[in-house]
Design an enzyme around this catalytic site. Sequence first.
Site, mmCIF file in Angstrom:
data_model
loop_
_atom_site.group_PDB
_atom_site.id
_atom_site.type_symbol
_atom_site.label_atom_id
_atom_site.label_comp_id
_atom_site.label_asym_id
_atom_site.label_seq_id
_atom_site.Cartn_x
_atom_site.Cartn_y
_atom_site.Cartn_z
ATOM 1 N N ASN A 33 21.149 22.719 -16.035
ATOM 2 C CA ASN A 33 19.949 22.200 -15.377
ATOM 3 C C ASN A 33 18.886 23.283 -15.231
ATOM 4 O O ASN A 33 17.852 23.209 -15.864
ATOM 5 C CB ASN A 33 20.292 21.646 -13.993
ATOM 6 C CG ASN A 33 20.313 20.138 -13.951
ATOM 7 O OD1 ASN A 33 20.181 19.473 -14.968
ATOM 8 N ND2 ASN A 33 20.506 19.579 -12.766
ATOM 9 N N ASP A 34 19.174 24.282 -14.401
ATOM 10 C CA ASP A 34 18.123 25.253 -14.124
ATOM 11 C C ASP A 34 18.651 26.522 -13.479
ATOM 12 O O ASP A 34 19.772 26.577 -12.976
ATOM 13 C CB ASP A 34 17.036 24.633 -13.219
ATOM 14 C CG ASP A 34 17.603 23.940 -11.986
ATOM 15 O OD1 ASP A 34 18.526 24.489 -11.362
ATOM 16 O OD2 ASP A 34 17.129 22.833 -11.652
ATOM 17 N N ALA B 185 5.290 25.573 -4.988
ATOM 18 C CA ALA B 185 4.274 25.960 -4.002
ATOM 19 C C ALA B 185 3.661 27.313 -4.354
ATOM 20 O O ALA B 185 3.745 28.262 -3.587
ATOM 21 C CB ALA B 185 4.881 25.991 -2.592
ATOM 22 N N ASP C 189 26.531 14.006 -10.762
ATOM 23 C CA ASP C 189 25.882 14.890 -11.730
ATOM 24 C C ASP C 189 26.373 16.328 -11.593
ATOM 25 O O ASP C 189 26.523 17.037 -12.586
ATOM 26 C CB ASP C 189 24.366 14.847 -11.538
ATOM 27 C CG ASP C 189 23.746 13.580 -12.114
ATOM 28 O OD1 ASP C 189 24.455 12.829 -12.795
ATOM 29 O OD2 ASP C 189 22.546 13.354 -11.880
ATOM 30 N N GLY C 190 26.615 16.780 -10.352
ATOM 31 C CA GLY C 190 27.097 18.141 -10.156
ATOM 32 C C GLY C 190 28.441 18.379 -10.801
ATOM 33 O O GLY C 190 28.685 19.432 -11.410
ATOM 34 N N ASP D 131 7.027 30.005 -3.534
ATOM 35 C CA ASP D 131 8.286 29.814 -2.811
ATOM 36 C C ASP D 131 9.475 30.014 -3.742
ATOM 37 O O ASP D 131 10.528 30.487 -3.319
ATOM 38 C CB ASP D 131 8.354 28.407 -2.201
ATOM 39 C CG ASP D 131 7.574 28.292 -0.906
ATOM 40 O OD1 ASP D 131 6.982 29.311 -0.472
ATOM 41 O OD2 ASP D 131 7.540 27.197 -0.324
ATOM 42 N N THR E 296 14.308 16.746 -15.054
ATOM 43 C CA THR E 296 14.241 15.667 -14.061
ATOM 44 C C THR E 296 14.863 16.066 -12.729
ATOM 45 O O THR E 296 15.047 15.223 -11.857
ATOM 46 C CB THR E 296 14.941 14.402 -14.590
ATOM 47 O OG1 THR E 296 16.276 14.730 -15.005
ATOM 48 C CG2 THR E 296 14.187 13.804 -15.754
ATOM 49 N N ALA E 297 15.186 17.346 -12.552
ATOM 50 C CA ALA E 297 15.781 17.816 -11.304
ATOM 51 C C ALA E 297 14.741 18.581 -10.480
ATOM 52 O O ALA E 297 13.670 18.058 -10.193
ATOM 53 C CB ALA E 297 17.013 18.661 -11.619
ATOM 54 N N TYR E 298 15.031 19.823 -10.121
ATOM 55 C CA TYR E 298 14.139 20.596 -9.250
ATOM 56 C C TYR E 298 12.761 20.770 -9.887
ATOM 57 O O TYR E 298 11.729 20.693 -9.218
ATOM 58 C CB TYR E 298 14.794 21.949 -8.970
ATOM 59 C CG TYR E 298 14.219 22.736 -7.811
ATOM 60 C CD1 TYR E 298 13.101 22.317 -7.096
ATOM 61 C CD2 TYR E 298 14.828 23.922 -7.425
ATOM 62 C CE1 TYR E 298 12.598 23.053 -6.039
ATOM 63 C CE2 TYR E 298 14.332 24.664 -6.361
ATOM 64 C CZ TYR E 298 13.226 24.234 -5.672
ATOM 65 O OH TYR E 298 12.727 24.970 -4.636
#
Length: 305
Positions: free
Chosen positions: A137-138, A202, A67-68, A167, A178-180
């Site tokens: 992604n993000d 968090a 994916d990367g 955090d 669907t990732a982080y």
Amino acid sequence: MPSKILGLVLHPTRTPDDSLATLRSWSAGHGVELVARSVDADRAGCRGLPDAEFAATVDAVVSLGGDGTMLGALRLLADRPAPVIGVNHGHLGFLVDIQPAELPDALDRITSGAFALELRHALRVRIGDGPSAVAFNDVVVSRSPGRSAVAVDLSVSGDRYGYYRADAVVVATSTGSTAYSYAAGGPVVSPSAPVVLMTPVAPMAGISRSLVLGDTEPVGLAVTDPARIEIDGVAAVEPVRDTVVHVELQRDAGQVVRLDAARYGARSRVALSLLDLPLRPDQLLELVPPQMRALRDAERKSGPL
């Protein structure tokens, strides 16, 4: 997909020799030139081009990795989207669709036009007054090592919205849902949805739930404490106090080749359900009854019954 110049993007450390041999044979028989990024040219065994020229030249790209690697190929082409074919030489493979053994058949289907293009959205990111970057992604603003949390003030369309103390804060596309963002408790969103997701990791104070914003709502993240910024998992900079991270959605910034959308969707749903289990894939095998594992091993040795 008529293509005269096919670009290759390779995993940074793995060299997928079998897939490269398949691509060389196929390209020679179809009048297609293979080119690679300059950093990959020696391993790919073809002409290399600087990244900017590569992106301006190719008619389509084959990503050979996980994916990367696929995200890197999409980022390269964000200013001039072209079809990207993902061949899985990685591990998880949420985004990539084709297994190496399926590549010959996949190339035949692509040549005959038996495929679909799936459009993907991206984030345009600018840190302070710096140049823009792209994330499929993000974008993650996280606490610096040694700090207990990161403090971020959020604005949407120029209006103050609230603040985070957490955090990290994850700004994700629907692809990155669907990732982080998912790992932090965010929602799973269809990759076709043109939205921006904001998910705290968090959270200690301020906004504590995911936000879903529209494609015409630019986001500003004013970093009031030392922090780290990552774009698609790649470290960017450590902003100084009061730096603003500007994020806007860029619609249809990527084109992903899909041979079987239904199969891809089913496989992704299974992968997501497995992520809910606190086990690795090799540990999942221990859940299979011993007699069934023995039968499977016997079939592998003797071939299908």
